[in-house]
Design an enzyme around this catalytic site. Sequence first.
Site, PDB file in Angstrom:
ATOM      1  N   THR A  45       0.859  -1.186   0.000  1.00 14.79           N
ATOM      2  CA  THR A  45       0.000   0.000   0.000  1.00 14.79           C
ATOM      3  C   THR A  45       0.898   1.241   0.000  1.00 14.79           C
ATOM      4  O   THR A  45       2.060   1.181   0.397  1.00 14.79           O
ATOM      5  CB  THR A  45      -0.967  -0.006   1.202  1.00 14.79           C
ATOM      6  OG1 THR A  45      -0.210  -0.077   2.400  1.00 14.79           O
ATOM      7  CG2 THR A  45      -1.921  -1.197   1.115  1.00 14.79           C
ATOM      8  N   THR A  47       1.534   4.435   1.553  1.00 12.37           N
ATOM      9  CA  THR A  47       2.349   4.957   2.657  1.00 12.37           C
ATOM     10  C   THR A  47       3.257   3.878   3.224  1.00 12.37           C
ATOM     11  O   THR A  47       4.412   4.149   3.573  1.00 12.37           O
ATOM     12  CB  THR A  47       1.452   5.555   3.763  1.00 12.37           C
ATOM     13  OG1 THR A  47       0.662   6.592   3.193  1.00 12.37           O
ATOM     14  CG2 THR A  47       2.267   6.113   4.915  1.00 12.37           C
ATOM     15  N   CYS A  48       2.764   2.665   3.285  1.00 14.72           N
ATOM     16  CA  CYS A  48       3.554   1.558   3.831  1.00 14.72           C
ATOM     17  C   CYS A  48       4.796   1.300   2.972  1.00 14.72           C
ATOM     18  O   CYS A  48       5.883   1.049   3.504  1.00 14.72           O
ATOM     19  CB  CYS A  48       2.700   0.298   3.915  1.00 14.72           C
ATOM     20  SG  CYS A  48       1.174   0.530   4.853  1.00 14.72           S
ATOM     21  N   SER A  49       4.634   1.374   1.644  1.00 18.78           N
ATOM     22  CA  SER A  49       5.723   1.071   0.715  1.00 18.78           C
ATOM     23  C   SER A  49       6.617   2.263   0.413  1.00 18.78           C
ATOM     24  O   SER A  49       7.781   2.088   0.060  1.00 18.78           O
ATOM     25  CB  SER A  49       5.160   0.542  -0.606  1.00 18.78           C
ATOM     26  OG  SER A  49       4.556  -0.703  -0.407  1.00 18.78           O
ATOM     27  N   LEU A  53       7.944   1.290   5.735  1.00 23.96           N
ATOM     28  CA  LEU A  53       8.986   0.267   5.662  1.00 23.96           C
ATOM     29  C   LEU A  53      10.326   0.855   5.207  1.00 23.96           C
ATOM     30  O   LEU A  53      11.356   0.546   5.819  1.00 23.96           O
ATOM     31  CB  LEU A  53       8.550  -0.888   4.753  1.00 23.96           C
ATOM     32  CG  LEU A  53       9.548  -2.032   4.596  1.00 23.96           C
ATOM     33  CD1 LEU A  53       9.946  -2.641   5.935  1.00 23.96           C
ATOM     34  CD2 LEU A  53       8.964  -3.102   3.668  1.00 23.96           C
TER      35      LEU A  53
END
EC number: 1.11.1.27
Length: 160
Positions: A45, A47-49, A53
């Site tokens: 997703t 923001t996560c990517s 992370l």
Amino acid sequence: MTIQVGDHLPEIPLQRIREGVEIVDTASLFNGRRAVLFAVPGAFTPTCSERHLPGFVENFEAFRSRGIDVYCMAVNDAFVMQAWGNSQNVPEGLTLLADGNGEFTRALGLELDATGYGMGIRSKRFALYADHGVVRQLHVEAPGEFRVSSAEYVLEHLPA
């Protein structure tokens, strides 16, 4: 009820991939060590990517130099987590954990209802610092925010 500072992390099995899919219990991951666990609503997703992370990847050695293990968790399956880790050049030692059925997330009281987005029940975005399986710091993001669970914020607030 949401986990609180001073609580022991619940003992719930999670999955990771090394030589194949492994079932690991949280006690074996967190007891006897200092660790940061951060959770994302979903692998791949935005923001996560793009931010969450990658921040931990960039700062991984700073955590390790302080004797802190780093774990990333999502309510995804172990194969998705492995593919995401490969696509993000996650260094060896930064462990990606799959909470495929959301059992650990529910036990923490940090579930997020993302059914309106077609994603089912996921984890809220958070980071926690645990010492020997006891939560010492808990940083849970407000909906739609990314601030207190970032690698930089967590590093800044770790005990000396």
